[in-house]
Design a protein around this motif. Structure first.
Motif, short mmCIF file in Angstrom:
data_model
loop_
_atom_site.label_atom_id
_atom_site.label_comp_id
_atom_site.label_asym_id
_atom_site.label_seq_id
_atom_site.Cartn_x
_atom_site.Cartn_y
_atom_site.Cartn_z
N GLY A 2 0.83 -1.21 0.00
CA GLY A 2 0.00 0.00 0.00
C GLY A 2 0.86 1.26 0.00
O GLY A 2 0.62 2.22 -0.73
N GLY A 3 1.93 1.25 0.83
CA GLY A 3 2.84 2.39 0.90
C GLY A 3 3.52 2.62 -0.44
O GLY A 3 3.65 3.75 -0.91
N ARG A 4 3.94 1.51 -1.08
CA ARG A 4 4.64 1.63 -2.36
C ARG A 4 3.76 2.33 -3.38
O ARG A 4 4.21 3.24 -4.10
N SER A 5 2.48 1.94 -3.42
CA SER A 5 1.62 2.55 -4.44
C SER A 5 1.22 3.97 -4.03
O SER A 5 1.23 4.89 -4.84
N ARG A 6 0.91 4.19 -2.75
CA ARG A 6 0.45 5.53 -2.34
C ARG A 6 1.58 6.57 -2.33
O ARG A 6 1.34 7.75 -2.55
N LEU A 7 2.78 6.13 -1.99
CA LEU A 7 3.90 7.07 -1.99
C LEU A 7 4.51 7.19 -3.39
O LEU A 7 5.31 8.10 -3.64
N GLY A 8 4.13 6.30 -4.28
CA GLY A 8 4.66 6.36 -5.64
C GLY A 8 6.16 6.12 -5.71
O GLY A 8 6.89 6.84 -6.40
N VAL A 9 6.63 5.12 -4.97
CA VAL A 9 8.07 4.84 -4.90
C VAL A 9 8.38 3.46 -5.49
O VAL A 9 7.50 2.62 -5.62
N ASP A 10 9.66 3.23 -5.83
CA ASP A 10 10.06 1.93 -6.35
C ASP A 10 10.12 0.88 -5.25
O ASP A 10 9.83 -0.28 -5.46
N TRP A 11 10.55 1.35 -4.04
CA TRP A 11 10.73 0.43 -2.92
C TRP A 11 9.99 0.96 -1.70
O TRP A 11 10.05 2.16 -1.42
N CYS A 12 9.33 0.08 -0.98
CA CYS A 12 8.72 0.52 0.28
C CYS A 12 8.91 -0.56 1.35
O CYS A 12 8.71 -1.74 1.11
N VAL A 13 9.33 -0.09 2.54
CA VAL A 13 9.53 -0.96 3.69
C VAL A 13 8.29 -0.90 4.57
O VAL A 13 7.90 0.19 4.99
N GLY A 14 7.68 -2.05 4.87
CA GLY A 14 6.58 -2.10 5.83
C GLY A 14 7.06 -2.74 7.12
O GLY A 14 7.74 -3.78 7.09
N ILE A 15 6.77 -2.10 8.26
CA ILE A 15 7.25 -2.61 9.55
C ILE A 15 6.13 -2.57 10.57
O ILE A 15 5.54 -1.51 10.80
#
Lengths: 417, 417
Positions: B338-351
């Motif tokens: 969800g973070g990857r798509s909403r932030l519009g980034v190539d990589w997203c870390v979920g913790i």
């Protein structure tokens, strides 16, 4: 009373490790009105240990020696002290039994080397160590009391409490120096000094210690006396006076942090907070969530480094960024208000600035930061210009952000006043 | 060669300040194969200064003394050394002129008290101080060279470079000990020791120093020799061997941090990153944005402490939280994606995890953390159980999160292997 400290351990002479046990000893001495006169670090070297002990004996009243009480061949404090004082070393079988029992309580067999830890200096009292295998020792030679304690901080602190404190209390009389600590946000050290100057005569200038770090002053007030109740009264009166003189920049006592105080205020009001951060990059969120139990009042944050996220994530208007730039009062306000509504919180901090080293322009230098606090009763703004590098700018910005929230929650004037 | 260090300053004997200049001196000595034999702190007390100098002279080859060179009445190093060595003190008018010129260059008049700083010990060479007003002094007495330097770290370091290093180079021969540093992520100290054991014979065990902190090992490799090129070759060969033995957990050299290395990898690939954090509360974002220039590859973060924000802000399904709980592989994956798509980034870390002290259940203890990394080639997951308190759990979680990203970027196996 004259006190000295000796740390034994070659690892403390290298380039990578600071010696901190002397601070733990100093703090206990201070409570009893005694200042440390000298501190020394020597390696695991029997000659150097003995030489230092010889220099101190007869000249100081107390020498605390930490380290070198382990079981291995390079643990030489027992030997060094015995040699310096002309005393013999003898293995105490009852101490061997104690060490063996400690190992047994963990289901382990005591290694043979640990027997060395039961070598007791002639005339010394053994200090038992419920926190580790190395017993301490205490002896008096030529008017100097030597206290040998392990170098492991937790074990050392236990023995200082168990043995050094009572010894100091007996020697220095019933008088105890007690310290209370006041924390002050976003004032310069010189400001705090000026404000408390009227209290110097009444409280005693020597009883006040000021410690400064960026955005925060810690003020220690020391009171000496035999009667605990009388000390408490004087401490309370002194702190009240200092609070009055410093004013609302005083945010707490003891271990309080700005974030813990903000958390308590929110909890008491049943309100919630979130952050909308650019240049601080999540530092305010990190500080708030560092408080245990913060999930009761902290909801979340949007870190929007990218312009697109300021617009898409926080609802900042493109037109505003184009008109006045991302580092501006207007964008800080839109970030805080957008964050407040999107995070669904009572309070939201908006922060945009130039942490450096890049990104500066002649009109917007490194260290320029705009803050906005959106809350139930409207949005406030503050502009600040911080000195220093990226780390310091971000640290000071997170500090002022939290202080601005605290002021809004308490409705007590401008931060930094 | 035998070297000793003396710090002068009553503030260094209190409970609030560690002495660090000795580490700066130690580091220079190490370069020249010299170990510090002893370090001492005394107050602003002429007797104690003189006593220590007397003890060292004739017994050590070098004594570096820092502090007590200021202009005020409690700056007594000059007097103490003169007394101990039986030398006179005389005011050097050319040094007064230098100090006056320095003040003048800032548009200030030299206060009269500063003339004291030009009192030179008989036979001493003056060390000029381009970084401050206190000149240093250097003299040799009875085979012992005394180097007096200011206590201000920047001024002290300048003089160590200008004067101590050449002196050491001359005395210790052309041999220089050079150190290179390897950084290792998310391995235990014992693991690193075991892995590098095969290199002990070839590199020399005494040439390797291991420093450990939670989630990070720093490995120093020291090489001694006269020829700079030969040293460089041996250092390079040694580091290559260590990298080979330790494997891909080696993330960098020298001052590299996991976040700076991740930043470099992203920059080289022209890719961007963001984070979706719960228990770390923005700490990963704070570390990434602590890197200068991070705005080129870091876009933003969503910190979602609140369940509602995990759903509303990151697109986690309520049903997932209800089914497996917020601390779960599934929620970590949904946060990252969800973070990857909403932030519009190539990589997203979920913790998502339990930092403590509250929030634990028998199935989900304090220290349990789920990580997911969403990237161009899919989403990976990792579960970890960290020891320690809230601060340590969060620190270790931020470390593993960054290491997981680094491994994905490099496609080199599992973190912690």
């Amino acid at each position: 009373m004259k006190a000295a400290f000796l740390a034994v351990g070659s690892e403390l002479l290298g380039a990578d490790r600071v010696e901190t046990n002397s601070l733990r000893v100093s703090e206990r001495l201070r409570r009893h009105g005694v200042a440390l006169g000298r501190k020394v670090v020597v390696g695991d070297d029997e000659d150097e240990i003995a030489r230092e002990v010889r220099d101190i004996v007869g000249r100081f009243d107390l020498l605390v020696i930490s380290g070198g009480l382990g079981p291995t061949a390079d643990d030489l404090t027992r030997e060094g002290v015995a040699r310096a004082t002309g005393r013999s070393l003898a293995r105490a079988e009852n101490v061997v039994d104690e060490i063996r029992a400690r190992f047994a309580s963990f289901g382990r067999t005591m290694p043979e080397v640990n027997r060395r830890q039961a070598d007791v200096i002639e005339g010394a009292t053994v200090i038992s160590n419920p926190r580790g295998s190395a017993p301490g020792q205490m002896l008096t030679v030529d008017q100097t009391t030597l206290v040998l304690v392990p170098g492991v901080p937790r074990e050392l602190e236990g023995m200082l409490d168990d043995v050094l404190e009572p010894w100091l209390a007996e020697r220095t009389g019933a008088d105890v120096l007690e310290t209370r600590v006041l924390k002050v946000a976003c004032l310069a050290e010189s400001d705090v000094e000026e404000r408390i100057a009227p209290a110097w005569a009444e409280l005693g200038r020597e009883n006040l210690t000021i410690l400064a770090k960026p955005g925060e002053i810690t003020l220690q007030y020391h009171v000496r006396g035999a009667d605990a109740e009388a000390r408490d009264r004087r401490l309370a009166a002194g702190l009240a006076r200092l609070r009055e003189l410093i004013g609302p920049a005083t945010f707490g006592e003891g271990e309080a942090t700005l974030e813990s105080v903000v958390g308590e205020l929110l909890l008491a009001r049943g309100q919630t907070i979130g952050t909308a951060e650019s240049c601080t990059g999540g530092l305010v969120a990190t500080r708030l969530t560092g408080v245990a139990g913060s999930s009761a009042w902290y909801m979340g944050s949007i870190v929007a480094y990218d312009y697109g996220l300021k617009v898409g994530g926080l609802g900042v208007e493109w037109a505003t960024i184009e008109r006045v730039g991302a580092v501006s009062e207007e964008v800080a306000r839109e970030m805080a208000e957008g964050g407040r509504s999107r995070l669904g919180v009572d309070w939201c901090v908006g922060i945009t600035g130039i942490a450096g080293p890049g990104g500066a322009t002649p009109e917007k230098p490194v260290g320029l930061v705009h803050f906005a606090i959106a809350g139930p009763n409207g949005t406030s703004h503050r502009r600040a210009q911080f000195p220093g590098d990226r780390v310091r700018v971000r640290q000071q910005a997170s500090q002022l952000a939290l202080e601005l929230v605290r002021r809004r929650l308490l409705r007590v004037g401008e931060a930094g006043t």
